[in-house]
Design a protein around this motif. Structure first.
Motif, short mmCIF file in Angstrom:
data_model
loop_
_atom_site.label_atom_id
_atom_site.label_comp_id
_atom_site.label_asym_id
_atom_site.label_seq_id
_atom_site.Cartn_x
_atom_site.Cartn_y
_atom_site.Cartn_z
N THR A 170 0.85 -1.20 0.00
CA THR A 170 0.00 0.00 0.00
C THR A 170 0.88 1.24 0.00
OG1 THR A 170 -1.75 -1.16 1.18
CG2 THR A 170 -1.81 1.24 1.25
N CYS A 171 0.45 2.23 -0.77
CA CYS A 171 1.18 3.49 -0.90
C CYS A 171 1.45 4.12 0.46
CB CYS A 171 0.37 4.44 -1.76
SG CYS A 171 1.14 6.03 -2.02
N CYS A 172 2.64 4.71 0.62
CA CYS A 172 3.00 5.38 1.88
C CYS A 172 2.44 6.79 1.96
CB CYS A 172 4.51 5.42 2.05
SG CYS A 172 5.32 6.59 0.93
N GLY A 173 1.90 7.28 0.82
CA GLY A 173 1.32 8.62 0.83
C GLY A 173 2.22 9.71 0.30
N PHE A 174 3.39 9.34 -0.21
CA PHE A 174 4.32 10.38 -0.70
C PHE A 174 3.74 11.06 -1.95
CE2 PHE A 174 8.06 11.44 -3.44
CZ PHE A 174 8.40 12.60 -2.77
N GLY A 175 3.84 10.41 -3.08
CA GLY A 175 3.20 10.94 -4.28
C GLY A 175 3.69 12.30 -4.76
N GLY A 176 4.95 12.65 -4.46
CA GLY A 176 5.50 13.92 -4.95
C GLY A 176 4.74 15.11 -4.39
N SER A 186 -1.91 12.79 3.11
CA SER A 186 -0.62 12.15 2.92
C SER A 186 -0.02 11.71 4.25
CB SER A 186 0.30 13.16 2.21
OG SER A 186 1.61 12.70 2.19
N THR A 187 -0.18 12.57 5.26
CA THR A 187 0.34 12.23 6.59
C THR A 187 -0.40 11.02 7.16
OG1 THR A 187 0.89 14.53 7.00
CG2 THR A 187 0.70 13.12 8.94
N ARG A 188 -1.71 10.97 6.92
CA ARG A 188 -2.46 9.83 7.43
C ARG A 188 -2.00 8.53 6.77
NH1 ARG A 188 -7.43 9.18 9.94
NH2 ARG A 188 -6.79 11.11 10.94
N MET A 189 -1.75 8.61 5.48
CA MET A 189 -1.28 7.42 4.76
C MET A 189 0.09 7.00 5.28
SD MET A 189 -2.74 8.66 1.05
CE MET A 189 -2.01 7.46 -0.03
N ALA A 190 0.94 7.99 5.54
CA ALA A 190 2.27 7.69 6.09
C ALA A 190 2.14 7.08 7.49
CB ALA A 190 3.11 8.96 6.14
N ASP A 191 1.19 7.61 8.23
CA ASP A 191 0.98 7.12 9.59
C ASP A 191 0.53 5.66 9.59
OD1 ASP A 191 1.03 8.07 12.37
OD2 ASP A 191 -1.06 7.41 12.35
N ASN A 192 -0.36 5.33 8.66
CA ASN A 192 -0.78 3.92 8.53
C ASN A 192 0.43 3.04 8.26
OD1 ASN A 192 -3.42 4.81 8.81
ND2 ASN A 192 -3.85 4.77 6.61
N LYS A 193 1.27 3.51 7.35
CA LYS A 193 2.48 2.76 7.01
C LYS A 193 3.35 2.58 8.25
CE LYS A 193 3.40 1.49 3.48
NZ LYS A 193 3.21 0.11 2.94
N CYS A 194 3.51 3.65 9.02
CA CYS A 194 4.35 3.59 10.22
C CYS A 194 3.79 2.59 11.24
CB CYS A 194 4.46 4.98 10.86
SG CYS A 194 5.42 6.12 9.86
N ARG A 195 2.48 2.55 11.35
CA ARG A 195 1.88 1.58 12.28
C ARG A 195 2.23 0.16 11.89
NH1 ARG A 195 -3.13 0.87 12.04
NH2 ARG A 195 -3.73 2.36 10.43
N HIS A 196 2.18 -0.11 10.58
CA HIS A 196 2.50 -1.46 10.13
C HIS A 196 3.99 -1.77 10.33
CE1 HIS A 196 -1.50 -2.00 8.74
NE2 HIS A 196 -1.41 -1.11 7.77
N ILE A 197 4.82 -0.76 10.13
CA ILE A 197 6.26 -0.95 10.33
C ILE A 197 6.52 -1.27 11.80
CG2 ILE A 197 8.50 0.24 10.36
CD1 ILE A 197 7.38 1.93 7.95
#
Lengths: 244, 468
Positions: A170-176, A186-197
């Motif tokens: 799943t996308c980390c939310g960066f997207g340029g 974008s931050t929420r998407m990154a946050d989801n990624k961080c939770r999984h990490i």
């Protein structure tokens, strides 16, 4: 084999050690590496923002700089994807350039893909010891089919244990520009990624694109996580010595 | 339906902070993403089936006018009446006229997104016709006076508790808590509505040119009741839904439920052909089919044509990390997610939905799951190009892009500017090597740090190395 290293603008500016790690890996794999010094940007920011003309100009610039190379390699799935998949699209109505650009596109690879599928490299000199999880960057995964290559390379390293996290693709939310234009989302998407990490309980999160890494590291640190290392696949594979 | 896509950004903030919604959306992953993944393996040649499905859709779109006329001819031959509606207003007018013609007082309706485009329910109610939505999700939304937030699971934004409260309030019955009890209550309320309806309104997932049939896939059985019990049946669907043959439909049916809900097949697949014969026990006496354009034909022959392949499965939104985090209402019109981010600006005007084409990381998840291989990320990018050429981008963005492009073409200037910038950012990052604020990029730094650059550029270090 003459390999042109496309450093990418992000690596050039933000974390040159990734460029040097890529250089060392390619040399270790027996390639003659050239780094055209006038290289700048592949044009992706313009292309994805609707500025097709700028993207075309930069594509032609890159073509001139790398055309004499047997291969073009970039430590980024999104820049390699830009060249490999989208450059031919930019010139679909221009048969004179299309032929040249398509030939270049076919010779362009993301680093891990190139190491595994072109030069069959399996002697990564890095000495990372610990657990890590791999984030599949979007363009690399879905445009270039990069999923097993980095994992195969990591598997050759004796000290490395790869633990898969949930929703790795799943996308980390960066997207340029998306990361700034739609910062909250974008931050929420990154946050989801961080939770999984964090749930994966690893020493490091590794990916093949610096954009994702900046986004993920930026969010991890803001969350108060100062321990999980955030590394580019090239850094893990090549080790970091001497370039800081 | 009112278009509120212009408020996308404001809605995003609201939706991200809506805890109930976030809870509800967390079910998408298991229900739809994992559901789909579990069943696509049942088809050995899934990728080839996608290719075949795309080809079927393209074949239709290439000669859409002829396939529609063929469909019309076959449908009429079997006793249906075919109406052509250019706009949503036309749909409302035609349905109202049909209702008047057949002296219709009550309508039972099964799910139809096209009628959401038109605001049909309001129009009918205005004409004094009572409308009951019978798809459970749509029924709940009708009670709550809300719009669908998903094209397949319209009520996905609501929790069981919300629905229990809503039923208790609207039905004036003791509050139920279990899903089976809530469903039973809805069935008991809806059953008389089916029986009392003079007219049934449905959508159509496909129109089959070969037989003149309308095909609907449902899971609740309400679609079958709506299309067979009342004496009048009106099927309303977009002109792009026509498919040449039954054979073609079987290919598409292998993909639609799997992509949509992770089902090998839906509980019901109803093929509705013509009116009730003397020998038939049930079926409508009058069958009207309304073919709706409402902007679709403007996509034909243009760079957005592939969007008309869409079979409305919802896989693109189920797999979209943006949709997964904000749900469907933020998109501000009938269709959410990636397909909505293309259809909304296309149908209601780019100037009315300027954020939608940009509200995507172009991660590509939608494109790889689309059963008919619509290149959704490419279409989003093309809309961005259109925004650029129509001057619909902000001056800040245009300036930034121009400046970047100008610099990137001039390596010496580029090298100098980047060198100075990263030097400044490196020092600003301090010992921590982390930036907490960045001028002009508060969108980034409001919720994230930015790792500081290493200090020197690759270019500089590489040159030093070569000289040493």
């Amino acid at each position: 084999m003459r390999v042109g290293l496309f450093v990418t603008c992000l690596v050039d500016a933000m974390r040159p050690r990734i460029g040097f790690a890529s250089l060392r890996l390619l040399e270790a794999a027996g390639c003659q590496v050239v780094v055209p010094e006038n290289q700048t940007c592949c044009g992706q920011p313009g292309y994805n923002s609707g500025d097709r003309e700028t993207a075309k100009t930069l594509a032609l610039k890159l073509l001139d700089e790398f055309e004499t190379c047997d291969y073009v390699v970039a430590p980024s799935g999104s820049c390699a994807g830009m060249i490999r998949v989208h450059y031919p699209d930019l010139f679909r109505d221009d048969p004179t350039v299309l032929n040249r650009i398509s030939l270049l596109a076919q010779r362009t690879y993301e680093l891990a893909d190139f190491l595994v599928n072109v030069v069959k490299f399996d002697a990564a000199p890095g000495h990372f010891a610990g657990t890590l999880t791999y984030h599949d960057s979007c363009s690399g995964l879905r445009e270039l089919g990069i999923r097993d290559q980095p994992r195969a390379l990591l598997a050759t390293m004796p000290g490395v244990t790869v633990k898969e996290m949930a929703e790795a693709t799943t996308c980390c939310g960066f997207g340029g520009a998306f990361a700034v234009k739609f910062g909250e989302l974008s931050t929420r998407m990154a946050d989801n990624k961080c939770r999984h990490i964090e749930a994966a309980g690893v020493d490091a999160i590794v990916a093949g694109d610096l954009g994702c890494l900046l986004n993920i590291e930026g969010r991890l640190r803001r969350r108060g996580n100062h321990t999980t290392q955030v590394l580019h696949i090239a850094e893990v594979l090549a080790g970091n010595e001497g370039d800081d | 339906m009112q278009v509120s896509s212009i408020h996308f950004k404001r809605s995003v903030t609201e939706k991200l902070n809506d805890e109930k919604l976030q809870n509800a959306l967390s079910r998408l992953q298991t229900r739809f993403v994992e559901g789909r993944a579990a069943v696509i393996g049942e088809i050995a040649d899934f990728e080839e089936t996608r290719t075949a499905a795309a080809a079927i859709r393209d074949r239709v779109l290439k000669n859409l006018d002829q396939w529609l006329l063929h469909f019309e001819q076959q449908a009429i031959a079997r006793g249906a009446l075919v109406h052509w509606a250019e706009s949503g207003a036309d749909v409302n007018r035609i349905v109202t006229e049909i209702a008047t013609l057949h002296n219709v007082r009550r309508v039972a309706k099964s799910k139809s997104m096209v009628t959401e485009e038109c605001g049909l329910n309001e129009a009918l109610e205005h004409a004094g016709v009572e409308v009951v939505e019978t798809d459970l999700g749509e029924y709940i939304l009708q009670l709550a006076h809300e719009a669908p937030s998903h094209i397949v699971a319209p009520v996905v934004h609501k929790n069981k508790e919300d629905i229990a409260d809503l039923f208790a309030e609207k039905h004036q019955l003791p509050r139920k808590t279990g899903i089976p009890e809530l469903c039973r209550e809805a069935r008991e309320i809806l059953r008389p509505a089916f029986l009392a309806a003079d007219m049934g309104i449905s959508g159509a997932n496909f129109l089959i040119a070969e037989t003149g049939s309308a095909l609907i896939v449902t899971n609740e059985g309400n679609g079958r009741l709506v299309t067979t019990l009342p004496r009048v049946h009106v099927a309303i669907t977009g002109i792009e839904k026509v498919v040449p043959t039954l054979e073609d439909v079987t290919t598409l049916l292998r993909l639609l439920p799997r992509s949509a809900t992770g089902q090998s097949i839906t509980n019901y697949v109803s093929m509705l052909t013509g009116t009730k014969d003397a020998a038939d026990h049930d079926g409508p006496e009058h069958f009207h089919i309304i073919l709706v354009d409402n902007g679709r034909s403007s996509l034909l022959g243009g760079d957005m044509q592939s969007m008309l392949r869409c079979i409305r499965c919802g896989a693109c939104m189920n797999h979209c990390p943006v949709y997964q985090n904000i749900g469907g209402h933020a998109y501000g019109w009938v269709y959410p997610g990636p397909m909505g981010s293309i259809l909304t600006p296309t149908f209601v005007g780019l100037e009315n939905a300027p954020d939608l084409p940009n509200a995507s990381t172009l991660c590509g998840a939608c494109g790889v799951v689309c059963p008919v291989k619509i290149p959704l990320p490419d279409l989003l990018r093309q809309l961005r190009e259109k925004q650029m050429s129509l001057g619909l981008k902000s001056w800040q963005e245009k300036l930034a892009l121009k400046l970047w492009g100008w610099m990137a073409r001039r390596p010496a200037v580029y090298a100098m500017v980047i060198k100075i910038t990263v030097r400044i950012l490196h020092f600003a990052g301090g010992k921590e090597r982390m930036l907490h604020h960045l001028p002009g990029a508060s969108g980034w730094t409001a919720g994230r740090d930015m790792p500081a650059p290493q200090g020197k550029t690759f270019r500089e270090l590489y040159r030093q190395r070569k000289l040493s």
